[in-house]
Design a protein around this motif. Sequence first.
Motif, short mmCIF file in Angstrom:
data_model
loop_
_atom_site.label_atom_id
_atom_site.label_comp_id
_atom_site.label_asym_id
_atom_site.label_seq_id
_atom_site.Cartn_x
_atom_site.Cartn_y
_atom_site.Cartn_z
N LYS A 194 0.85 -1.20 0.13
CA LYS A 194 -0.16 -0.19 -0.14
C LYS A 194 1.00 1.30 -0.16
O LYS A 194 0.67 2.08 -0.60
N ASN A 195 1.89 1.14 0.63
CA ASN A 195 2.80 2.48 0.73
C ASN A 195 4.08 2.34 0.00
O ASN A 195 4.71 3.30 0.02
N GLY A 196 4.27 1.50 -0.64
CA GLY A 196 5.57 1.26 -1.48
C GLY A 196 5.24 1.90 -2.91
O GLY A 196 4.51 2.74 -3.16
N MET A 197 6.03 1.06 -3.69
CA MET A 197 5.98 1.43 -5.14
C MET A 197 4.52 1.28 -5.67
O MET A 197 4.12 0.18 -5.63
N LYS A 198 4.02 2.21 -6.38
CA LYS A 198 2.74 2.26 -7.02
C LYS A 198 2.72 1.14 -7.95
O LYS A 198 1.51 0.28 -8.23
N LEU A 199 3.60 0.95 -8.90
CA LEU A 199 3.65 0.05 -10.02
C LEU A 199 3.57 -1.37 -9.30
O LEU A 199 2.87 -2.19 -10.03
N VAL A 200 4.33 -1.84 -8.23
CA VAL A 200 4.46 -3.09 -7.99
C VAL A 200 3.22 -3.32 -7.07
O VAL A 200 2.64 -4.55 -7.16
N ASN A 201 2.39 -2.46 -6.61
CA ASN A 201 1.26 -2.57 -5.97
C ASN A 201 0.21 -2.92 -7.06
O ASN A 201 -0.46 -3.78 -6.85
N PHE A 202 0.30 -2.36 -8.25
CA PHE A 202 -0.46 -2.63 -9.21
C PHE A 202 -0.40 -4.18 -9.66
O PHE A 202 -1.44 -4.73 -9.97
N TYR A 203 0.81 -4.46 -9.93
CA TYR A 203 1.50 -5.86 -10.06
C TYR A 203 0.77 -6.78 -9.05
O TYR A 203 0.16 -7.86 -9.60
N HIS A 204 0.89 -6.59 -7.89
CA HIS A 204 0.18 -7.42 -6.88
C HIS A 204 -1.20 -7.91 -6.92
O HIS A 204 -1.41 -8.84 -6.72
N LYS A 205 -1.93 -6.66 -7.66
CA LYS A 205 -3.24 -7.19 -7.83
C LYS A 205 -3.39 -8.33 -8.48
O LYS A 205 -4.52 -9.00 -8.66
N TYR A 206 -2.64 -8.31 -9.68
CA TYR A 206 -2.84 -9.64 -10.64
C TYR A 206 -2.27 -11.04 -9.84
O TYR A 206 -2.92 -11.96 -10.10
N GLU A 207 -1.49 -10.82 -8.75
CA GLU A 207 -1.27 -12.06 -7.89
C GLU A 207 -2.74 -12.29 -7.04
O GLU A 207 -3.00 -13.48 -7.20
N LEU A 208 -3.07 -11.40 -6.60
CA LEU A 208 -4.19 -11.40 -5.63
C LEU A 208 -5.44 -12.23 -6.51
O LEU A 208 -6.31 -13.00 -6.20
N GLU A 209 -5.77 -11.33 -7.88
CA GLU A 209 -6.79 -11.86 -8.59
C GLU A 209 -6.58 -13.31 -9.24
O GLU A 209 -7.76 -14.02 -9.64
N THR A 210 -5.42 -13.67 -9.76
CA THR A 210 -5.23 -14.81 -10.70
C THR A 210 -3.99 -15.78 -10.26
O THR A 210 -4.22 -17.03 -10.14
N LEU A 211 -3.00 -14.98 -9.93
CA LEU A 211 -1.66 -16.05 -9.95
C LEU A 211 -1.47 -16.92 -8.57
O LEU A 211 -1.13 -17.95 -8.67
N TYR A 212 -1.96 -16.34 -7.66
CA TYR A 212 -2.17 -17.31 -6.21
C TYR A 212 -2.94 -18.48 -6.44
O TYR A 212 -2.62 -19.52 -6.07
N ASN A 213 -4.14 -18.10 -7.04
CA ASN A 213 -4.88 -19.43 -7.25
C ASN A 213 -4.10 -20.30 -8.16
O ASN A 213 -4.52 -21.61 -8.07
N LEU A 214 -3.72 -19.80 -9.27
CA LEU A 214 -3.24 -20.85 -10.33
C LEU A 214 -1.97 -21.50 -9.98
O LEU A 214 -1.57 -22.40 -10.48
N ALA A 215 -1.13 -20.84 -8.93
CA ALA A 215 0.40 -21.27 -8.56
C ALA A 215 0.18 -22.69 -8.00
O ALA A 215 -0.60 -23.13 -7.03
N THR A 216 1.23 -23.60 -8.35
CA THR A 216 1.46 -24.70 -7.74
C THR A 216 2.30 -24.62 -6.55
O THR A 216 2.30 -25.40 -5.46
N TRP A 217 3.14 -23.69 -6.44
CA TRP A 217 4.23 -23.38 -5.49
C TRP A 217 4.34 -21.99 -5.22
O TRP A 217 4.40 -21.17 -5.98
#
Length: 367
Positions: free
Chosen positions: A130-153
């Motif tokens: 939330k308080n760090g680099m805006k671009l990385v926070n934006f990327y993190h939303k992809y993780e929350l929405e998609t990548l964490y669910n798809l990840a094997t590890w």
Amino acid sequence: MKKIAIVHYLPLEFYPPITNLLEIASKRDLKFKVWSTHNNKKRKVFGNTDNVNIVRNYFPSVKEKGWIRLFKYFYFNLKCLMGLVFYSPDKVLYFESYSVWPVYWYLKICFKKPEIFIHYHEYCSKDWYKNGMKLVNFYHKYELETLYNLATWISQTNLDRVKLFLKDHPNIEPSKVKALPNYPPQKWSGFKRMKTSDKLPIKVVYVGAISLKDTYIKEFCEWVVKQEGRVIFDIYSYNLHQNTLEYLKGVESNYINFFEHGIEYDQIPEIINGYHVGVILYKATTINYKYNAPNKLFEYLAVGLNVWYPKVMMGIHPFGSSKVISLDFANLGGFQYEKEIELEGKKDSQIYVAEEALNPLINELER
């Protein structure tokens, strides 16, 4: 031979865990293509091998204009995405949220869906995003929405950080979140221990990033000076802020030596094995560092050093022993160091080896 893509946006040379992984895993039945950036601190370049092909892009500098940095981020992402398309990997391993964008969009457009593996060198809290680099926070939303669910590890560096991560993300299946510690290569443990004197002065070393704000470097230097030669302190660091650099260059003491070019990673065991003690000096001002068992803990132990660390670093407590002791670095006045170290330089009975720690991940990549 399995084709593995690795996306590690930050320069490889700053992170020994990724270079150790590549050196160890490339000896197995795996072929790697790695996308990363050029290191900008004059480190020895980690190069290609028979089974490792590295594609580099320019790493943005904080001194550059914002639009130039943004262009370099975009160029890396686009080049990496195109590379993934042509490489068509069986599995993709990306490191930290800095590396998310090309992986996410590759999954969106590719027909062959690779398995996804994720590793974090650091624990990143919700507040950090939330308080760090805006671009990385934006990327993190992809993780929350998609990548964490798809990840094997998904892996963190220790069990404390695994628990923190799962607390932040209770919907993630716990069985896919692993602890992947940062240990040095096995060859370090086999390195012949240099004979050290069992008399004063005690030789103390620090290797790694340093900061006046986030470490006890000033407090420890002041304490060393007060020992009037009974303790010698050598500092090897190339990663530090300007004010820290100026402070260390300005220290006027025959008992403190500062080597501003640091040490190349593969030279560490040869250089530090003549010391009695390795110190860890982080103030643990963030939850990430509070629950950190840093690389240097295991590097010091691998070559037989005693370790002094701040008691505020909860992540090191499980490794406490007669060789690994916690101190209050803000108040060292009563520290009876002569009684607290093993001057004969015996190695720790517990061996921490990268090959063993990385084996579960490499097995999954090879499967």
